[in-house]
Design a protein around this motif. Sequence first.
Motif, PDB file in Angstrom:
ATOM      1  N   PRO A   1       0.790  -1.235   0.000  1.00  0.00           N
ATOM      2  CA  PRO A   1       0.000   0.000   0.000  1.00  0.00           C
ATOM      3  C   PRO A   1       0.819   1.281   0.000  1.00  0.00           C
ATOM      4  N   GLY A   2       2.124   1.206   0.354  1.00  0.00           N
ATOM      5  CA  GLY A   2       2.964   2.399   0.347  1.00  0.00           C
ATOM      6  C   GLY A   2       3.935   2.362  -0.815  1.00  0.00           C
ATOM      7  N   GLN A   3       4.838   3.343  -0.847  1.00  0.00           N
ATOM      8  CA  GLN A   3       5.808   3.403  -1.922  1.00  0.00           C
ATOM      9  C   GLN A   3       6.837   2.281  -1.770  1.00  0.00           C
ATOM     10  N   PHE A   4       7.449   1.903  -2.893  1.00  0.00           N
ATOM     11  CA  PHE A   4       8.473   0.866  -2.962  1.00  0.00           C
ATOM     12  C   PHE A   4       9.769   1.539  -3.385  1.00  0.00           C
ATOM     13  N   ARG A   5      10.825   1.386  -2.542  1.00  0.00           N
ATOM     14  CA  ARG A   5      12.069   2.097  -2.794  1.00  0.00           C
ATOM     15  C   ARG A   5      13.262   1.165  -2.590  1.00  0.00           C
TER      16      ARG A   5
END
Length: 275
Positions: free
Chosen positions: A255-259
Amino acid sequence: MTKNNTYYAPSGGMPPQTQLLSDRAIFTEAYAIIPKRVMTDIVTSLLPFWEGMRMWVIARPLSGFAETFSQYIVEVSPGGGSEKPELDNAAEAVLFIVEGEMDVTIEGEKHPMTEGGYAFLPPGCRWTIRNNGDTPVKFHWIRKAYQFVEGIEAPEAFVTNENNIAPIMMPDLDVWSTTRFVNGTDMRHDMHVTIVTFQPGGVIPFDETHVMEHGLYVLEGKAVYHLNGQWVEVEAGDFMWLRAFCPQSCYAGGPGQFRYLLYKDVNRQMPFIRP
């Protein structure tokens, strides 16, 4: 400086005897996955001329594995550090802090660094490191044998922080960006260490197949990668090694950003293997 990113750092320890043995760890001829769960106390290493340190070696030059670089996750206790961290004058390096603070002294000039801090250290550079804080510091140390080219000088050292650099969006895409710490057209650099960010739902929309060897450490989030025809799940704390020409694409489901912190070798002729 505004801190607006998170970074996963291993904590070591040992799993309980009740834990299942199997995991997502895999080693193939085209790629390898080192999941965060296997970075325990018993797989750490030490180095000479360091105090209060241990490290997880997640990549090293090896036939059939990483050929151009090594990568460590280093943990240094309060008061620890080294006056002789690098013993190879041909080695260049990038340091990237994922937890805590430390002082890096480069050619006699001290640079306080905190989470998100990034230092480039050229070959032959004189540098030291010290944790002058009250808590452990953890950082990535990426090393490469610099490929000198006649007529081109080696780049100079510099220190910055990810939060001071604006990410560059991929053309015509608002879900995929790269934080670049050096100019991609600067031929002095033979490696790039960048941070790639995908927003939820972002994808690499085709299987990239190219000459650059990759090391990817997931700093935040999770995704599904398509590697050499196989689907694998990765999450914050996992490390991926991808051999040159390994087909690769990914889907960041949220659900959040992938970094991830990305290493690749660049800007040099392809060396021949001579008989």
